[in-house]
Design a protein around this motif. Sequence first.
Motif, PDB file in Angstrom:
ATOM      1  N   THR A  88       0.705  -1.186  -0.053  1.00  0.00           N
ATOM      2  CA  THR A  88       0.098  -0.081  -0.043  1.00  0.00           C
ATOM      3  C   THR A  88       0.776   1.182  -0.027  1.00  0.00           C
ATOM      4  N   TRP A  89       0.653   2.246  -1.015  1.00  0.00           N
ATOM      5  CA  TRP A  89       1.324   3.245  -1.156  1.00  0.00           C
ATOM      6  C   TRP A  89       0.388   4.399  -0.673  1.00  0.00           C
ATOM      7  N   TRP A  90       1.039   5.549   0.315  1.00  0.00           N
ATOM      8  CA  TRP A  90       0.303   6.988   0.286  1.00  0.00           C
ATOM      9  C   TRP A  90       1.334   7.519   0.933  1.00  0.00           C
ATOM     10  N   SER A  91       1.069   8.809   0.669  1.00  0.00           N
ATOM     11  CA  SER A  91       2.206   9.789   1.524  1.00  0.00           C
ATOM     12  C   SER A  91       1.620  10.185   2.783  1.00  0.00           C
ATOM     13  N   HIS A  92       2.354   9.779   3.680  1.00  0.00           N
ATOM     14  CA  HIS A  92       1.870  10.108   5.159  1.00  0.00           C
ATOM     15  C   HIS A  92       1.768  11.588   5.601  1.00  0.00           C
ATOM     16  N   SER A  93       2.996  12.371   4.794  1.00  0.00           N
ATOM     17  CA  SER A  93       2.846  13.759   5.217  1.00  0.00           C
ATOM     18  C   SER A  93       1.736  14.430   4.898  1.00  0.00           C
ATOM     19  N   ILE A  94       1.163  14.120   3.752  1.00  0.00           N
ATOM     20  CA  ILE A  94      -0.152  14.736   3.275  1.00  0.00           C
ATOM     21  C   ILE A  94      -1.311  14.003   3.459  1.00  0.00           C
ATOM     22  N   GLY A  95      -1.403  12.923   4.107  1.00  0.00           N
ATOM     23  CA  GLY A  95      -2.704  12.277   4.173  1.00  0.00           C
ATOM     24  C   GLY A  95      -3.210  11.872   2.917  1.00  0.00           C
ATOM     25  N   GLY A  96      -2.518  11.570   1.905  1.00  0.00           N
ATOM     26  CA  GLY A  96      -3.283  11.034   0.719  1.00  0.00           C
ATOM     27  C   GLY A  96      -2.182  10.629  -0.270  1.00  0.00           C
ATOM     28  N   LEU A  97      -2.650  10.860  -1.835  1.00  0.00           N
ATOM     29  CA  LEU A  97      -2.023  10.410  -2.793  1.00  0.00           C
ATOM     30  C   LEU A  97      -1.019  11.620  -3.402  1.00  0.00           C
ATOM     31  N   HIS A  98       0.140  11.374  -3.670  1.00  0.00           N
ATOM     32  CA  HIS A  98       0.982  12.418  -4.282  1.00  0.00           C
ATOM     33  C   HIS A  98       1.374  11.781  -5.628  1.00  0.00           C
ATOM     34  N   LYS A  99       2.110  12.186  -6.648  1.00  0.00           N
ATOM     35  CA  LYS A  99       2.955  11.579  -7.618  1.00  0.00           C
ATOM     36  C   LYS A  99       3.729  10.619  -6.970  1.00  0.00           C
ATOM     37  N   ASN A 100       4.512  10.764  -6.395  1.00  0.00           N
ATOM     38  CA  ASN A 100       5.417   9.984  -5.634  1.00  0.00           C
ATOM     39  C   ASN A 100       4.916   8.673  -5.629  1.00  0.00           C
ATOM     40  N   ASP A 101       3.538   8.432  -5.001  1.00  0.00           N
ATOM     41  CA  ASP A 101       2.998   7.094  -4.785  1.00  0.00           C
ATOM     42  C   ASP A 101       2.684   6.257  -6.087  1.00  0.00           C
ATOM     43  N   PHE A 102       2.551   7.014  -7.095  1.00  0.00           N
ATOM     44  CA  PHE A 102       2.389   6.454  -8.416  1.00  0.00           C
ATOM     45  C   PHE A 102       3.738   5.842  -9.006  1.00  0.00           C
ATOM     46  N   ILE A 103       4.666   6.804  -8.834  1.00  0.00           N
ATOM     47  CA  ILE A 103       6.201   6.514  -9.189  1.00  0.00           C
ATOM     48  C   ILE A 103       6.417   5.176  -8.520  1.00  0.00           C
ATOM     49  N   MET A 104       6.405   5.316  -7.312  1.00  0.00           N
ATOM     50  CA  MET A 104       6.715   3.924  -6.445  1.00  0.00           C
ATOM     51  C   MET A 104       5.891   2.724  -6.992  1.00  0.00           C
ATOM     52  N   ALA A 105       4.768   2.882  -7.086  1.00  0.00           N
ATOM     53  CA  ALA A 105       3.965   1.635  -7.290  1.00  0.00           C
ATOM     54  C   ALA A 105       4.446   1.053  -8.659  1.00  0.00           C
ATOM     55  N   ALA A 106       4.878   2.115  -9.821  1.00  0.00           N
ATOM     56  CA  ALA A 106       5.399   1.703 -10.994  1.00  0.00           C
ATOM     57  C   ALA A 106       6.844   0.823 -10.646  1.00  0.00           C
ATOM     58  N   LYS A 107       7.354   1.420  -9.750  1.00  0.00           N
ATOM     59  CA  LYS A 107       8.823   0.892  -9.653  1.00  0.00           C
ATOM     60  C   LYS A 107       8.677  -0.357  -8.916  1.00  0.00           C
ATOM     61  N   THR A 108       7.745  -0.739  -8.265  1.00  0.00           N
ATOM     62  CA  THR A 108       7.390  -1.780  -7.250  1.00  0.00           C
ATOM     63  C   THR A 108       6.991  -2.785  -8.302  1.00  0.00           C
ATOM     64  N   ASP A 109       6.302  -2.459  -9.376  1.00  0.00           N
ATOM     65  CA  ASP A 109       5.747  -3.315 -10.550  1.00  0.00           C
ATOM     66  C   ASP A 109       7.120  -3.646 -11.144  1.00  0.00           C
ATOM     67  N   GLU A 110       7.936  -3.196 -11.278  1.00  0.00           N
ATOM     68  CA  GLU A 110       9.113  -3.630 -12.042  1.00  0.00           C
ATOM     69  C   GLU A 110       9.890  -4.653 -11.145  1.00  0.00           C
ATOM     70  N   LEU A 111      10.130  -4.516  -9.909  1.00  0.00           N
ATOM     71  CA  LEU A 111      10.616  -5.647  -9.014  1.00  0.00           C
ATOM     72  C   LEU A 111       9.996  -6.937  -9.625  1.00  0.00           C
ATOM     73  N   ILE A 112       8.781  -7.195  -9.950  1.00  0.00           N
ATOM     74  CA  ILE A 112       8.317  -8.369 -10.461  1.00  0.00           C
ATOM     75  C   ILE A 112       8.733  -8.838 -11.860  1.00  0.00           C
TER      76      ILE A 112
END
Length: 112
Positions: free
Chosen positions: A86-110
């Motif tokens: 689960t990705w979200w940005s704790h500091s803003i209490g929601g979704l930031h573009k960083n979360d989408f970047i990290m989701a894409a990077k997570t996909d690449e691990l597979i």
Amino acid sequence: MKLSESQCEACQADAPKVSDEELAQLVKMIPDWTPIVVDGVMQLERVFKFKNFKLALAFTNELGALAEEEFHHPGILTEWGKVTVTWWSHSIGGLHKNDFIMAAKTDELISQ
């Protein structure tokens, strides 16, 4: 540019959350992820399946190393045969573009 090739930016408490329009565009780039709301906080979630606990744990460790490199950390639940990320940005209490970047990077691990 692919999301996975982007770098996370420092996210402060006053950083803007993604708009509904941005959410609609960004989620198309990570189709295996589901936007969910937990305790009023929008998050991205995906369940990864594995043949056993050892493979799930190895993935968890790779993801942990990636999170440390990017200094952006997900929620990770490791179980026998699956890992829920689960990705979200704790500091803003929601979704930031960083979360989408990290989701894409997570996909690449597979796909490695």
